[in-house]
Each structure stands twice: as C-alpha cells, then as structure tokens.
Design an enzyme around this catalytic site. Structure first.
Site: not given
Ligand code: GLN
Length: 513
Positions: A80, A155, A179
């Site tokens: 990532k 994400s 995410s």
């Molecule tokens: N979707 C969640 C957010 O936008 C979690 C994101 C994540 O786990 N990095 O904060």
C-alpha cells in the site's frame, strides 16, 4: 481464487523447481500489464527492480536456502502506498507529497526483505487512508475486479483488487477503521487487522496513530497466517509495539472447532443489513456450528456510539498528524509572499476535499471550549467500547459479525454524501477503537449481480491465532467454495492467455483444483 497462485502454492512451486522466481515475477507482471488498464490497483511498479530481486532469490534457492529459512523467498508482494519502501515514491495517494521518495524502509518492509520477498509495486488507496472506496485517491479510483462499475472498497482498495485479480499473491494494507477488512470483503479476499501493537507502525504514514495497524490481504487464510507470521513482532522503533512473542500461526490451523465458543453480538444484527448478507452470515454461522463451535448471543451495549466516537478520535489525530505537510520540509509546494500564504496555498492545493474535511473536523473537536465536549468524551466512550469487548471475550473466544451492511457499491454512489460513506464502516471501526484483532473472510456471493460477501471475526487482544483457526476451518469446508469461479475479468484474461498461440502469459504449472 481457487485457481490462484497463493503464497503457499508459490512456495511449493519454487521449492520443487517447477518455476523460477524470475518466471513467477514475470507471470504476475504480465497479469498486471493486462489488467491494470481496467483496474488501476497499482500506482506504480518497477519490472526491472522486481526481476533483479527475483534473480537474487533464484541464486539463494540454487544455493539451497529453503522457505523454512526465508518463508517468502522469491514471492512477489504488493505494498500500500502509505508504507515506506526505501528509494521509492511514498505518496499516500495524495498530491501533497509531490515526488517525495522514502529515505528508509518501514519495519514491515525490512521484515519482508529478510524473508526474501520480491517487492512488486505500490498499491492505490484513499488519500491518507481516509475513505471507504479508494475514490479519494488523487490518482483516480481502483475498480472492483468482480464488477468494474463498482468500488473495490477502501482505503486499501488497491491491495484488495490486486490480490482478488491475481496481480500479486498477497499485499499489505493498513486499517484504521476497517480499511483492510472492508475492501477484502468487497473483493472476496481475506483481510486481517492485527491487534494494536502486534505489527510495527514504524514507516507507516500516520493517519490516526492510536488506531492504525498494518496487516495482510491474501487469497486464503493460510496465506494470511504466513504473511502475518513474517510481519508481526516487537519493534523498539515503535513505542506502541507489543513485546509478546509471536505464536506459530500456520501450525495452529486446523479444521476442527470443538471447544470453540462464538458470540453473535445482538447490536450488529439490527436493521439495515442487506438480506442476502444476513442470509449468508446465518448460513456461515450454522456451518461453524456444524464444525463443533458453540454459538451464543452476546451484547456490546455501547455499539451505537462507535461511529461518532471514531470520527471524533480519528479526525482529531489526523489533524495533528497531517500538520507536518506544510510545503516547507518536503513534498509539494506552492510559493507565497509570506509563510502563511505558502502554507495556505500548499495545503489548499495539495490536499483533496475529504482530507480537508477531516482536518477541519479534527481541529474543531480539539479546539479550546470544545475539547471536553467532543474529544475527551469520545475518549471515555472509547474506554466503554473496549470494556464491552473484553467483557464479551470472557464468555466467548471470538465474535461473528457482518463486515459491511451491503456488498460493493457503485463508483460515485456515495461520493456526494460523506455520512453515507462513513456508515459503510459501522461494523469495522469498533475493533480499532478497542485495539482488538479482526479478520474478514469471504462467505459467499450475492446473486444478481454476483458480488463477494464478507464475514467478520473479531478476537481478543493477541487473539489472531484463534481467528485464523476459525477462518481456516470455515474456508476449508464451506460448500459454496466448490462452485467458485474467478472474477469475470480474470476469467476472460486467462482464456485469452490460454488460447493465444503466442502465449501472452507464461503458463503456470497446474496447482490442482
Ligand atoms: N473508512 C474509514 C475512514 O475513512 C477507515 C479508514 C481506514 O481504516 N484507514 O476513516
């Protein structure tokens, strides 16, 4: 994924000399070249460097080094874009980092290298990991291999899509509120968020430091165990890293669940879950029961406050963490007549709209006069949420919940309404607030359109081995797996590659059914 070159299959093929590490890397590079125009899971990849690493792996294999000594020897892994890989761009899918190049390796990257892995490239994500659909990437969204009109989740959408499409056998993602697990569910792979402190955060660009964890996205449970084994463990460079020894996750996998007690948290099965997801979960629960697990209903009474608590704590921490991107020290810069103008222009043009929204929200909840009402109260509720879980884990070994209320949604569907987007994380973020571990596992498909459904297992602090054991037992015995076929786009590609006399993809040796 059953036709897929898993980590375990790669190990066997390499050990038996049925394929060389260089051939293996070429195979994945060829898939990347064919599928990327459709998926956009990778932000960049470097064939020359990957092949050079594979050559080194081939030399080590010829020298007699085994996968017992170096478990990932010659095996490509995708990373990532918020994890530092020395000498490569580190952008967090944001414009604000400009052409910044990571000056050092993250601890997880050092560990992958020590295990012999080939680092294949950097994977797309929501900007600074803020989002649930990878649509917040400054470089365009990733598409879901099961339906190109739909999101791969986020994400870590690039990581999940790449693994689901077989562009790499496994990938690293990060999980602050879901995410890893949510994109794994949307793309039909296995995603594991380790206990807070189990995997070092050194070299992970911070979003919300008290919630972030790095973890594996893989095609199978065994692969998740393998990859976690490599990256987990104490790191003195991360002050929140846990000193506890790392158990042998792979050795603990067995398809028998006698003696295991599983909890169904009442609050996670309220209205709002798509009926096909509810059905799939019920079938999976019955199946786990048939394997010997005892099932019990439990309660996590503070669940209704988790979403608000998360969006206060995560934004507060993000607003502080992202203050360093000021155009002075590194990355993107827009000059101004004075420093304030420089900051404003740089941050105004460098950050995307969702990141700005979070910075403003986080700054607000931390501001004097509001701190007690929002941030301090959220911290107290966080403690109550953690207590709920610890209380539940006195009665059961792990919890079963949905990962998401619905399967992968359409690109653009939730972009105009941030609250709708935030709600997709309603089942995943408590795990981060409590600091416990969570695993997302495919448990079937919706009918029309055919989209993967995920099941979430939540475990106590350092309960990864239990989660992996339960997930493995399910995966090895669930009926629907027998009727599995790969994502349509992968099927088309494989057909073309198989049919073309020129052989556009080097053919993989058969790895069984
Ligand atoms: N979707 C969640 C957010 O936008 C979690 C994101 C994540 O786990 N990095 O904060």
């Amino acid at each position: 994924m059953r036709d897929q070159l898993t980590l375990a299959a790669c190990q066997t093929l390499l050990a038996q000399r049925q394929i060389s590490a260089q051939e293996l890397v070429r195979l994945f590079l060829s898939r990347i070249a064919h599928l990327e125009p459709h998926l956009h899971a990778f932000l960049d990849w470097d064939p020359d460097e990957a092949l050079a690493q594979a050559r080194a792996a081939d030399r080590a294999l010829a020298f007699g080094i085994t996968h017992q000594q170096r478990p990932l020897l010659g095996i490509p892994i995708g990373i990532k874009d918020n994890i530092a890989v020395r000498g490569h761009p580190l952008r967090c899918a944001s414009r604000i980092l400009g052409d910044f190049v990571a000056p050092y390796d993250a601890t997880v990257i050092e560990r992958l290298r020590a295990a012999g892995a080939v680092l294949l490239g950097r994977l797309n994500m929501d900007e600074f990991a803020m989002g649930s659909s990878t649509e917040n990437s400054a470089f365009g969204p990733t598409r879901n291999p099961w339906d190109l009109e739909r999101t791969a989740g986020g994400s870590s959408g690039g990581s999940a899509a790449a693994v689901a499409a077989g562009e790499c056998p496994a990938a690293l993602g990060s999980d602050t509120g879901g995410s890893i697990r949510q994109p794994a569910a949307f793309c039909g792979c296995v995603g594991l968020k380790p206990t807070y402190g189990r995997v070092s955060r050194y070299g992970l660009v911070a979003f919300a430091s008290s919630l972030d964890q790095i973890g594996p996205l893989t095609a199978t449970v065994q692969d998740a165990a393998l990859l976690l084994q490599v990256i987990a463990g104490h790191d003195p460079r991360d002050a929140t890293s846990l000193p506890d020894p790392v158990p042998d996750y792979v050795a603990g996998l067995c398809p028998d669940l006698r003696g295991i007690c599983l909890g169904l948290p009442r609050e996670y099965f309220a209205d709002g879950i798509h009926p096909e997801i509810a059905q799939a979960l019920q079938r999976a629960t019955e199946h786990l029961q048939s394997l010997g697990a005892e099932i019990r209903e439990v309660s996590l009474p503070h669940t209704p406050w988790a979403l608000a608590t998360y969006y206060i704590i995560a934004t507060a921490e993000a607003s502080a963490n992202l203050a360093r991107f000021d155009g002075i020290r590194y990355g993107f810069r827009v000059d101004g007549d004075d420093p304030v103008q420089l900051y404003k222009r740089t941050r105004g043009q460098g950050f995307g709209p969702e990141v700005k929204r979070r910075i403003i929200l986080g700054t607000f909840v931390l501001s004097s006069g509001y701190y007690d009402a929002y941030y301090l109260r959220a911290q107290k509720v966080r403690t109550l949420i953690r207590r709920d879980f610890l209380e539940a884990f006195r009665q059961v070994d792990a919890l079963i919940t949905p990962v998401t209320p619905s399967a992968a949604f359409r690109l653009g569907e939730k972009l105009a309404d941030p609250l709708q987007m935030y709600l997709t994380d309603v089942f995943t973020l408590s795990c981060n607030l409590a600091g416990i571990c969570g695993l997302s596992l495919p448990c079937g498909f919706t009918r029309e359109p055919r989209l993967p459904i995920g099941l979430q297992l939540l475990g106590p602090p350092l309960g990864e081995a239990v989660l992996l054991r339960i997930a493995y037992a399910y995966e090895q015995t669930a009926d629907w797996q027998r009727f599995y076929s790969p994502p349509p786009i992968v099927g088309q590609f494989l057909q073309k590659a198989g049919g073309a006399s020129s052989g556009s993809e080097p053919t993989a040796p058969s790895i069984g059914p």
